[in-house]
Each structure stands twice: as structure tokens, then as C-alpha cells.
Design an enzyme around this catalytic site. Structure first.
Site, PDB file in Angstrom:
ATOM      1  N   ILE A  11       0.827  -1.205   0.000  1.00  0.00           N
ATOM      2  CA  ILE A  11       0.000   0.000   0.000  1.00  0.00           C
ATOM      3  C   ILE A  11       0.865   1.260   0.000  1.00  0.00           C
ATOM      4  CG2 ILE A  11      -1.736   1.317   1.322  1.00  0.00           C
ATOM      5  CD1 ILE A  11      -2.709  -1.355  -0.044  1.00  0.00           C
ATOM      6  N   THR A  82      -0.480  -4.433  10.078  1.00  0.00           N
ATOM      7  CA  THR A  82      -1.125  -4.684  11.366  1.00  0.00           C
ATOM      8  C   THR A  82      -1.565  -6.146  11.380  1.00  0.00           C
ATOM      9  OG1 THR A  82      -3.106  -3.725  10.373  1.00  0.00           O
ATOM     10  CG2 THR A  82      -1.973  -2.388  12.005  1.00  0.00           C
ATOM     11  N   THR A 119      -4.776  -0.752   8.337  1.00  0.00           N
ATOM     12  CA  THR A 119      -6.065  -1.219   8.852  1.00  0.00           C
ATOM     13  C   THR A 119      -5.936  -1.446  10.354  1.00  0.00           C
ATOM     14  OG1 THR A 119      -6.447  -2.305   6.746  1.00  0.00           O
ATOM     15  CG2 THR A 119      -7.819  -3.001   8.587  1.00  0.00           C
ATOM     16  N   VAL A 153      -7.800  -0.691  -1.615  1.00  0.00           N
ATOM     17  CA  VAL A 153      -7.494  -1.114  -2.997  1.00  0.00           C
ATOM     18  C   VAL A 153      -7.274  -2.613  -3.095  1.00  0.00           C
ATOM     19  CG1 VAL A 153      -6.606   1.078  -3.799  1.00  0.00           C
ATOM     20  CG2 VAL A 153      -5.090  -0.465  -2.564  1.00  0.00           C
ATOM     21  N   LYS A 204     -14.225   0.238   7.166  1.00  0.00           N
ATOM     22  CA  LYS A 204     -13.182  -0.516   6.453  1.00  0.00           C
ATOM     23  C   LYS A 204     -13.211  -1.997   6.856  1.00  0.00           C
ATOM     24  CE  LYS A 204      -9.335  -2.289   5.082  1.00  0.00           C
ATOM     25  NZ  LYS A 204      -8.815  -2.493   3.771  1.00  0.00           N
ATOM     26  N   ASN A 208     -14.347  -5.853   4.421  1.00  0.00           N
ATOM     27  CA  ASN A 208     -13.681  -7.146   4.279  1.00  0.00           C
ATOM     28  C   ASN A 208     -14.454  -8.255   4.985  1.00  0.00           C
ATOM     29  OD1 ASN A 208     -11.730  -6.194   2.610  1.00  0.00           O
ATOM     30  ND2 ASN A 208     -10.180  -5.911   4.204  1.00  0.00           N
ATOM     31  N   ARG A 244     -30.651  -8.887  -6.734  1.00  0.00           N
ATOM     32  CA  ARG A 244     -30.101  -8.467  -5.430  1.00  0.00           C
ATOM     33  C   ARG A 244     -29.313  -9.577  -4.730  1.00  0.00           C
ATOM     34  NH1 ARG A 244     -34.665  -6.042  -6.282  1.00  0.00           N
ATOM     35  NH2 ARG A 244     -35.952  -7.689  -5.410  1.00  0.00           N
ATOM     36  N   CYS A 258      -5.688  -9.312   4.385  1.00  0.00           N
ATOM     37  CA  CYS A 258      -6.803  -8.419   4.694  1.00  0.00           C
ATOM     38  C   CYS A 258      -7.995  -9.209   5.202  1.00  0.00           C
ATOM     39  CB  CYS A 258      -7.207  -7.658   3.435  1.00  0.00           C
ATOM     40  SG  CYS A 258      -5.783  -6.976   2.590  1.00  0.00           S
ATOM     41  N   TYR A 313      -2.128 -16.424  -2.474  1.00  0.00           N
ATOM     42  CA  TYR A 313      -3.447 -16.407  -1.821  1.00  0.00           C
ATOM     43  C   TYR A 313      -4.575 -16.179  -2.820  1.00  0.00           C
ATOM     44  CZ  TYR A 313      -4.262 -11.314  -1.704  1.00  0.00           C
ATOM     45  OH  TYR A 313      -4.518 -10.008  -2.034  1.00  0.00           O
TER      46      TYR A 313
HETATM   47  N1  SAJ Z   1     -11.936 -15.373  -2.445  1.00  0.00           N
HETATM   48  C1  SAJ Z   1     -12.791 -16.463  -2.529  1.00  0.00           C
HETATM   49  N2  SAJ Z   1     -14.004 -16.286  -3.147  1.00  0.00           N
HETATM   50  C2  SAJ Z   1     -14.383 -15.083  -3.658  1.00  0.00           C
HETATM   51  C3  SAJ Z   1     -13.512 -13.983  -3.574  1.00  0.00           C
HETATM   52  C4  SAJ Z   1     -12.292 -14.156  -2.948  1.00  0.00           C
HETATM   53  O1  SAJ Z   1     -12.494 -17.569  -2.061  1.00  0.00           O
HETATM   54  O2  SAJ Z   1     -15.493 -15.001  -4.203  1.00  0.00           O
HETATM   55  C5  SAJ Z   1     -10.634 -15.517  -1.738  1.00  0.00           C
HETATM   56  C6  SAJ Z   1      -9.407 -15.209  -2.606  1.00  0.00           C
HETATM   57  O3  SAJ Z   1      -9.013 -16.322  -3.347  1.00  0.00           O
HETATM   58  C7  SAJ Z   1      -8.412 -14.807  -1.545  1.00  0.00           C
HETATM   59  C8  SAJ Z   1      -9.256 -14.096  -0.485  1.00  0.00           C
HETATM   60  O4  SAJ Z   1     -10.584 -14.549  -0.730  1.00  0.00           O
HETATM   61  O5  SAJ Z   1      -7.810 -15.925  -0.925  1.00  0.00           O
HETATM   62  C9  SAJ Z   1      -9.214 -12.584  -0.545  1.00  0.00           C
HETATM   63  O6  SAJ Z   1      -9.149 -12.114  -1.882  1.00  0.00           O
HETATM   64  P1  SAJ Z   1      -9.918 -10.817  -2.423  1.00  0.00           P
HETATM   65  O7  SAJ Z   1      -9.565 -10.637  -3.848  1.00  0.00           O
HETATM   66  O8  SAJ Z   1     -11.337 -10.910  -2.092  1.00  0.00           O
HETATM   67  O9  SAJ Z   1      -9.376  -9.642  -1.529  1.00  0.00           O
HETATM   68  P2  SAJ Z   1      -7.924  -9.048  -1.127  1.00  0.00           P
HETATM   69  O10 SAJ Z   1      -7.574  -9.627   0.222  1.00  0.00           O
HETATM   70  O11 SAJ Z   1      -6.933  -9.194  -2.207  1.00  0.00           O
HETATM   71  O12 SAJ Z   1      -8.298  -7.497  -0.974  1.00  0.00           O
HETATM   72  C10 SAJ Z   1      -9.340  -7.099  -0.087  1.00  0.00           C
HETATM   73  C11 SAJ Z   1     -10.274  -6.158  -0.850  1.00  0.00           C
HETATM   74  N3  SAJ Z   1     -11.508  -5.970  -0.079  1.00  0.00           N
HETATM   75  C12 SAJ Z   1     -12.737  -6.100  -0.645  1.00  0.00           C
HETATM   76  O13 SAJ Z   1     -12.912  -6.398  -1.797  1.00  0.00           O
HETATM   77  C13 SAJ Z   1     -13.912  -5.812   0.246  1.00  0.00           C
HETATM   78  C14 SAJ Z   1      -9.583  -4.836  -1.077  1.00  0.00           C
HETATM   79  O14 SAJ Z   1     -10.476  -3.889  -1.623  1.00  0.00           O
HETATM   80  C15 SAJ Z   1      -9.025  -4.280   0.240  1.00  0.00           C
HETATM   81  O15 SAJ Z   1      -8.314  -3.074   0.056  1.00  0.00           O
HETATM   82  C16 SAJ Z   1      -8.059  -5.293   0.785  1.00  0.00           C
HETATM   83  O16 SAJ Z   1      -8.777  -6.495   1.037  1.00  0.00           O
HETATM   84  C17 SAJ Z   1      -7.448  -4.758   2.072  1.00  0.00           C
HETATM   85  O17 SAJ Z   1      -6.283  -4.315   2.044  1.00  0.00           O
HETATM   86  O18 SAJ Z   1      -8.134  -4.717   3.106  1.00  0.00           O
END
Ligand code: SAJ
Length: 417
Positions: A11, A82, A119, A153, A204, A208, A244, A258, A313
Site C-alpha cells: 500500500i 497490522t 487497517t 485497494v 473498512k 472485508n 439483489r 486483509c 493467496y
Molecule cells: N476469495 C474467494 N471467493 C471469492 C472472492 C475471494 O475464495 O469469491 C478468496 C481469494 O481467493 C483470496 C481471499 O478470498 O484468498 C481474498 O481475496 P480478495 O480478492 O477478495 O481480496 P484481497 O484480500 O486481495 O483485498 C481485499 C479487498 N476488499 C474487498 O474487496 C472488500 C480490497 O479492496 C481491500 O483493500 C483489501 O482487502 C485490504 O487491504 O483490506
């Protein structure tokens, strides 16, 4: 404006480069000397589309510089990790945030703005950061301004989302929020929403948490559908045609720095009240065991070699933090399986070449949705593997182009019962 960004990770570095690209003088600070050297040479230490060229350009132009120590500036941004603490609630470990705050204190002047982007658990800015700065002799909202402006992001799309996402700016006072809002206006094209620090912190964390709960729902549905012999992928596709409804995608678990971490920050602050959020964490944490259980059942051979494709991941990143693949590998190793790992995004000693990982394997587990795995050389796979079964836990391989190879995913897993 002169801006000092503390923490040059996923970040901090893109944020520093973004401010620098708009003509601000930016000093990036990190405790890792290697990172400082890499950045001052115009290079980067992480994989993120577009980041290398913007860092290279701003360093060459003299707008971005990295150092082990802060300097005087107008704005100080803290973007350090964090993690979870190792306590019973996996609470928010503020060690790095508090250390970074202490580190900038000697460089602060009246009129400066301090922004926490890391965060943090709800109430942290008010209960921990504000007292630290007040003890250094500043009156917050009068001669020093303090806000929490959470980064939101998505890794893999960081630069685009930095510019285009809406931004929440939570001030200790409304003047603090006004000051920070002006700073982000230099590059944010989305809306900038001003609020209180504690509201920004909680919103925030809930973004997540919302995602974690919806992934847990998809993962639980996967297990239910397996039991009842229904194709879960079809169910999700159809339910999501409702205007929806947005059931997320099931997978091998939830990783990253995250979603697998933030919900615990809420849980730790209100453990008695936090029920659903904790249950979602437990369901997602249990998915690696589900993958291992079914891999063993399909294989039915303790001596077999297992090929693993993708240990990050998620797809198309190089980040392996809290990756469910690592847990799956650990569980399989504990059961003494021989394993061949391949990941084109990771330079790690345990990773082999495509051929070495696959040679003589009896099952191929797909654990990350890298683009490279969507269309592979199936003739080559057939020649290398001893028995040709692919267990695609991310449902990315389409049957049509898989050249008659047996492709299992969560949708058709029940057919192997
Ligand atoms: N995943 C699933 N199924 C899904 C979506 C994701 O199993 O339908 C898994 C992914 O494979 C991964 C994990 O979840 O292991 C997280 O991936 P992600 O792409 O959902 O999110 P991050 O951790 O890369 O980023 C998130 C984002 N938050 C949201 O979309 C609400 C990002 O916008 C945040 O800035 C970031 O966390 C953060 O720094 O908090």
C-alpha cells in the site's frame, strides 16, 4: 506538498508513487535497507501491474526517494502492517503502527497532518494514536491534524483503484478530515467522504468482513451441495441471476493480508457479541482440510505424488501471505505425501518447474486462479502425469478445452462419491 510515507509495502509504495506522480516531493521510509536500495535504483520489490514504471519514472524525476529515516514534511502517512496478535482473539497488533508514529514524532511541526492508512481495530486512532501525539505536546485539531484514511485497494488493481475508488477520511475533528480530504484530492477521482475516525475504522473492517461472510456462505453451500449431490457452481450462477443476490465463489480457503485478518479485529473488541463474523472465519479456515480430505479420497493411495499449481493467496499476484495453499501443503506433508509445487508467480526454493512438479503425479490440485492455468498444454500434462486427474478448487478450467482429461471441481465432486 512534501509527503513522508512510512512503510513501503503493497500500500505504502503505490501511494507514495501516486503522490509523487502528481508533482509532490515524496520521501518513502522503511526499516528494510534492501527495499530502500531497490527503490532508489528505480526498481520495485513486489509484483503489481503498472507499479514498476511509475516508481521508475518518479525516482528518475527526483520526486520519489526512499530512506531509513523520516524528514520534516507537511503530511505523514503511515502504511505499515497490522497483523493478528497471537492471543485468544487474534486481536490487532499495533506494534508497527505505534513504532511508526513514535518514529515521526521528532519530525512533526505545528500544522502538519498525520494520516493512518494501516487497517486498525475500531477506536484505535482515538484511543492509541491521539494520546501518543498529545503526549508529544500537540493539541489534535488545533496544531496537529490526525485522520484514519483506510486503504481499500485490491491487490492486482492497486493503481487503478487508488485513483478511482471512493475514499473515506475519518478525522479526530472535522478540521482534520477537511485537511486530509484536500490532500487526497490531488489524485482521487472517486468521492471523498468525510467522517469520524472510529466510523472510518469500522466501515473498512466491515467491507472485508462482508466479503469473508459471503465467501463462507459459498464454501458452506459447497459442502451442503456435495452432501445432497447438487452442482454448487450451477446453483451459485443461477441464484446470482437475481438482481439483489451476489453469492461469492467457493475456493480452497481465504488468504491474504486483509480478509483473513480484519474480521478478528472486530471479534477481539466485542467477542461475546461477534457470532456470525467468527463463524465465517472458522468455516473459511476449515476449507484447506476439506480440500485435503477429498484429495485423499479421490487418490486412495498414500504413496501417490500430488502436484500443486498455485500457492499464492489468489490469482495473478506473487503474495503468499496466509495463503490456504500453504496450509494444504502442510497438511499433505504431515500425511507424508510426496508433493511437486509449481507457481509461475513465486520465486521460492520449494517451487519446481511445470514439468518437474507434474512428473509422475497422480492428481493435480489447482489452488490459485492464475491466468497461466486457465489454458494449459494438456497433451504435455497427459504425458507427464502417472494418472491424469485435475482437482480444480478455483473452477477455472473449462471442460471444453481440457482434451478429455478428468477435471473435478466443486460442482461435480459429488460424482466421485
Ligand atoms: N476469495 C474467494 N471467493 C471469492 C472472492 C475471494 O475464495 O469469491 C478468496 C481469494 O481467493 C483470496 C481471499 O478470498 O484468498 C481474498 O481475496 P480478495 O480478492 O477478495 O481480496 P484481497 O484480500 O486481495 O483485498 C481485499 C479487498 N476488499 C474487498 O474487496 C472488500 C480490497 O479492496 C481491500 O483493500 C483489501 O482487502 C485490504 O487491504 O483490506
Amino acid at each position: 506538498m512534501k509527503i513522508c510515507v512510512v512503510g513501503l509495502g503493497y500500500i505504502g509504495l503505490p501511494t507514495a508513487a501516486m503522490f509523487a506522480s502528481k508533482g509532490n516531493k515524496v520521501l518513502g521510509v522503511d526499516i528494510n535497507e534492501k527495499i530502500i536500495k531497490i527503490i532508489n535504483n528505480g526498481k520495485i520489490h513486489i509484483e503489481e501491474p503498472g507499479l514498476a514504471s511509475i516508481v521508475n519514472k518518479t525516482v528518475k524525476q527526483g520526486y520519489l526517494k526512499a530512506s531509513l529515516n523520516p524528514e520534516k514534511a507537511d503530511v505523514f502517512i503511515i502504511a505499515v502492517p497490522t497483523p493478528n496478535k497471537n492471543d485468544n482473539f487474534f486481536s490487532c497488533d499495533l506494534t508497527h503502527v505505534l513504532a511508526a508514529t513514535r518514529k515521526i514524532i521528532p519530525y512533526l511541526d505545528r500544522g502538519n497532518l498525520v494520516i493512518i492508512e494501516s487497517t486498525i481495530a475500531p477506536r484505535t486512532t482515538e484511543d492509541y494514536i491521539k494520546p501518543l501525539l498529545e503526549n508529544a505536546g500537540f493539541k489534535i485539531g488545533k496544531d496537529l491534524y490526525l485522520v484514519h484514511c483506510p486503504e481499500r485497494v485490491l491487490p492486482g488493481k492497486i493503481l487503478w483503484e487508488l485513483e478511482n475508488n471512493n475514499r473515506i477520511v475519518g478525522g479526530i475533528t472535522s478540521i482534520c478530515a477537511d485537511k486530509a480530504s484536500k490532500v487526497y484530492q490531488t489524485f482521487v477521482k472517486g468521492k471523498i467522504i468525510k467522517t469520524e475516525a472510529k466510523t472510518a475504522e469500522m466501515s473498512k473492517l466491515m467491507e472485508n468482513t462482508f466479503r469473508d461472510i459471503n465467501i463462507a456462505l459459498a464454501n458452506e453451500l459447497t459442502k451442503i451441495c456435495y452432501e445432497l449431490e447438487i452442482n454448487v457452481l450451477d446453483v451459485i450462477k443461477m441464484a446470482n441471476m437475481h438482481p439483489r443476490v451476489n453469492i461469492h465463489q467457493p475456493g480452497p480457503g481465504v488468504g491474504g493480508h486483509c480478509i483473513a485478518i480484519d474480521p478478528y479485529f472486530i471479534y477481539a473488541k466485542a467477542p461475546e457479541t461477534t457470532k456470525m463474523i467468527k463463524l465465517a472465519r472458522d468455516i473459511n479456515n476449515n476449507m484447506p482440510a476439506f480440500v485435503v480430505e477429498h484429495t485423499e479420497r479421490i487418490l486412495n493411495n498414500k504413496q501417490a505424488k500430488i502436484a500443486i499449481f498455485g500457492i499464492t493467496y489468489k490469482g495473478n499476484v506473487d503474495d503468499i501471505r496466509k495463503s490456504p495453499a500453504l496450509e494444504i501443503i502442510k497438511l499433505l506433508k504431515e500425511k507424508s505425501y510426496s508433493i511437486g509445487i509449481y507457481d509461475p508467480h513465486v520465486k521460492n526454493m520449494d517451487c519446481l518447474s511445470f514439468e518437474e512438479a507434474l512428473r509422475d503425479a497422480e492428481i493435480l490440485l489447482i489452488l490459485a486462479d492464475h491466468n497461466e492455468f486457465k489454458n494449459m498444454d494438456y497433451d504435455k500434462i497427459k504425458k507427464l502425469m502417472k494418472k491424469v486427474i485435475i482437482f480444480d478448487t478455483k473452477s477455472i478450467i473449462s471442460k471444453d478445452n481440457s482434451n478429455n482429461i478428468r477435471i473435478l471441481n466443486y460442482g461435480n465432486l459429488y460424482l466421485t462419491k
